[in-house]
Design a protein around this motif. Structure first.
Motif, PDB file in Angstrom:
ATOM      1  N   VAL A   1      14.637  17.401  -5.818  1.00 42.00           N
ATOM      2  CA  VAL A   1      14.831  16.105  -6.485  1.00 42.00           C
ATOM      3  C   VAL A   1      14.121  15.011  -5.688  1.00 42.00           C
ATOM      4  N   LEU A   2      14.307  15.029  -4.372  1.00 42.94           N
ATOM      5  CA  LEU A   2      13.623  14.040  -3.526  1.00 42.94           C
ATOM      6  C   LEU A   2      12.117  14.292  -3.506  1.00 42.94           C
ATOM      7  N   VAL A   3      11.726  15.543  -3.374  1.00 40.42           N
ATOM      8  CA  VAL A   3      10.303  15.894  -3.292  1.00 40.42           C
ATOM      9  C   VAL A   3       9.550  15.425  -4.541  1.00 40.42           C
ATOM     10  N   ASN A   4      10.241  15.419  -5.680  1.00 39.63           N
ATOM     11  CA  ASN A   4       9.606  15.006  -6.937  1.00 39.63           C
ATOM     12  C   ASN A   4       9.933  13.576  -7.346  1.00 39.63           C
ATOM     13  N   ALA A   5      10.629  12.827  -6.497  1.00 40.17           N
ATOM     14  CA  ALA A   5      11.038  11.465  -6.856  1.00 40.17           C
ATOM     15  C   ALA A   5       9.844  10.509  -6.815  1.00 40.17           C
ATOM     16  N   ARG A   6       9.867   9.534  -7.721  1.00 39.83           N
ATOM     17  CA  ARG A   6       8.783   8.546  -7.850  1.00 39.83           C
ATOM     18  C   ARG A   6       9.381   7.147  -7.979  1.00 39.83           C
ATOM     19  N   LEU A   7       8.567   6.139  -7.706  1.00 37.37           N
ATOM     20  CA  LEU A   7       9.000   4.750  -7.905  1.00 37.37           C
ATOM     21  C   LEU A   7       8.662   4.239  -9.297  1.00 37.37           C
ATOM     22  N   ALA A   8       7.748   4.922  -9.971  1.00 38.39           N
ATOM     23  CA  ALA A   8       7.356   4.557 -11.333  1.00 38.39           C
ATOM     24  C   ALA A   8       6.824   5.831 -11.982  1.00 38.39           C
ATOM     25  N   PRO A   9       6.960   5.952 -13.310  1.00 40.58           N
ATOM     26  CA  PRO A   9       6.568   7.199 -13.964  1.00 40.58           C
ATOM     27  C   PRO A   9       5.109   7.564 -13.734  1.00 40.58           C
ATOM     28  N   ASP A  10       4.259   6.554 -13.536  1.00 42.00           N
ATOM     29  CA  ASP A  10       2.836   6.834 -13.316  1.00 42.00           C
ATOM     30  C   ASP A  10       2.424   6.600 -11.857  1.00 42.00           C
ATOM     31  N   MET A  11       3.374   6.764 -10.964  1.00 41.22           N
ATOM     32  CA  MET A  11       3.039   6.804  -9.526  1.00 41.22           C
ATOM     33  C   MET A  11       3.253   8.234  -9.037  1.00 41.22           C
ATOM     34  N   TYR A  12       2.605   8.596  -7.946  1.00 39.35           N
ATOM     35  CA  TYR A  12       2.776   9.938  -7.401  1.00 39.35           C
ATOM     36  C   TYR A  12       4.172  10.120  -6.805  1.00 39.35           C
ATOM     37  N   PRO A  13       4.698  11.343  -6.883  1.00 41.19           N
ATOM     38  CA  PRO A  13       6.002  11.639  -6.275  1.00 41.19           C
ATOM     39  C   PRO A  13       5.885  11.765  -4.752  1.00 41.19           C
ATOM     40  N   LEU A  14       7.031  11.903  -4.114  1.00 44.45           N
ATOM     41  CA  LEU A  14       7.078  11.984  -2.652  1.00 44.45           C
ATOM     42  C   LEU A  14       6.115  13.031  -2.083  1.00 44.45           C
ATOM     43  N   ALA A  15       6.108  14.235  -2.657  1.00 46.28           N
ATOM     44  CA  ALA A  15       5.256  15.303  -2.124  1.00 46.28           C
ATOM     45  C   ALA A  15       3.798  14.848  -2.057  1.00 46.28           C
ATOM     46  N   ARG A  16       3.319  14.248  -3.144  1.00 44.00           N
ATOM     47  CA  ARG A  16       1.910  13.833  -3.193  1.00 44.00           C
ATOM     48  C   ARG A  16       1.649  12.664  -2.233  1.00 44.00           C
ATOM     49  N   GLN A  17       2.634  11.800  -2.054  1.00 48.06           N
ATOM     50  CA  GLN A  17       2.468  10.692  -1.094  1.00 48.06           C
ATOM     51  C   GLN A  17       2.270  11.260   0.315  1.00 48.06           C
ATOM     52  N   VAL A  18       3.046  12.281   0.649  1.00 50.98           N
ATOM     53  CA  VAL A  18       2.927  12.887   1.979  1.00 50.98           C
ATOM     54  C   VAL A  18       1.575  13.592   2.110  1.00 50.98           C
ATOM     55  N   GLN A  19       1.187  14.341   1.082  1.00 49.24           N
ATOM     56  CA  GLN A  19      -0.122  15.015   1.114  1.00 49.24           C
ATOM     57  C   GLN A  19      -1.247  13.990   1.280  1.00 49.24           C
ATOM     58  N   LEU A  20      -1.140  12.874   0.574  1.00 45.63           N
ATOM     59  CA  LEU A  20      -2.215  11.870   0.644  1.00 45.63           C
ATOM     60  C   LEU A  20      -2.219  11.128   1.983  1.00 45.63           C
ATOM     61  N   ALA A  21      -1.046  10.928   2.570  1.00 43.45           N
ATOM     62  CA  ALA A  21      -1.012  10.346   3.922  1.00 43.45           C
ATOM     63  C   ALA A  21      -1.764  11.286   4.871  1.00 43.45           C
ATOM     64  N   CYS A  22      -1.460  12.575   4.775  1.00 40.79           N
ATOM     65  CA  CYS A  22      -2.144  13.568   5.620  1.00 40.79           C
ATOM     66  C   CYS A  22      -3.650  13.569   5.339  1.00 40.79           C
TER      67      CYS A  22
END
Lengths: 176, 176
Positions: free
Chosen positions: B40-61
């Motif tokens: 649930v957290l891994v897939n959570a987003r701030l807006a429907p067309d923003m990336y979820p947590l997992a993708r934010q972490v991947q993109l930070a990396c």
């Protein structure tokens, strides 16, 4: 292989604050188009115990202003935290940019090695070099508040993207 | 009055990725304590067309890894974007930190003035110096994804604060 403290601090702060001011314009346009009171956005938060948009913008400005002042060993100008509208928040950003642009590069002489000491709540003190202070404190705090301001707007449906977050980068881009 | 490109890039990326990994620990603890599935957290987003947590972490990396590689003129290691759990995201961060720590400071020689050219969607190209690339592209993108990951966790009730966002700064703090 070195980058000037002046460029790293002032360029980053001024460019990102300019972009933040334009993000706020998009917020104002969105509110107007949807018939939403501007104060709804200004007071919007991502969590009940997080600061609202207005405070995020004030803190972005303060981290840029006070972080720079601390680095160069001067007192920062005082700005009251009384902004209630997007126009007032943009004026706060403009004042901060004026202060930063008014600092000559020569006042950053020696700031990389300057000892920076800062009192923290709980009878604590933080001691860093100027380089550490900029890299580990001023910039991460500054970005925290700029990005959270962006996230609040985005969470509230404002149509913004990376092109707005990094609007100033357009100057480096051209057709192939 | 100068700061090394190596310190500005590698120290910032490594410190903040270490802090991000600890933010994810707090997310995992929160999910466990509340009986919420980690996904649930891994897939959570701030807006429907923003990336979820997992993708934010991947993109930070990715911004840390590819930004650094571009700066030093090398190809970055390839990491697949297949992380589905907090543990896997933490492993992705650890791999990125390993890569960054493995780069000797000498490979940053001349990167401040190196011409960096990057293709962008829409048949566009971005041209900067290494200094501009780090200051105006790599760092702001990196912070964008770290802070948005933080904001997603915070928005979902995880008990984190600035002390966690900047956990590594504790090393500079002592009682008065």
């Amino acid at each position: 292989m070195k980058i000037s403290m002046h460029a790293m601090a002032i360029d980053s702060f001024v460019s990102m604050l300019t972009d933040l001011s334009q993000l706020l314009d998009k917020g104002a346009q969105h509110a107007k188009a949807r018939g939403i009171g501007e104060e709804v956005l200004v007071n919007a938060r991502l969590a009940p115990d997080m600061y609202p948009l207005a405070r995020q913008v004030q803190l972005a400005c303060d981290n840029a202003k006070s972080g720079t002042a601390r680095l160069i060993g001067r007192d920062p100008p005082r700005h009251e935290d009384n902004e209630k509208s997007i126009g007032e928040l943009k004026a706060r950003i403009a004042k901060t940019i004026d202060y930063l642009k008014g600092l000559n590069a020569t006042v950053f002489e020696g700031t990389d090695e300057r000892k920076v000491q800062m009192d923290l709540p709980g009878n604590l003190v933080m001691e860093t070099s100027g380089t550490q202070f900029l890299k580990d404190w001023a910039l991460p705090h500054f970005y925290f508040h700029v990005v959270t301001a962006y996230d609040i707007l985005r969470h509230n449906g404002v149509d913004i993207g990376k092109r707005d977050y990094l609007g100033h980068v357009a100057a480096y881009i051209r057709p192939k």
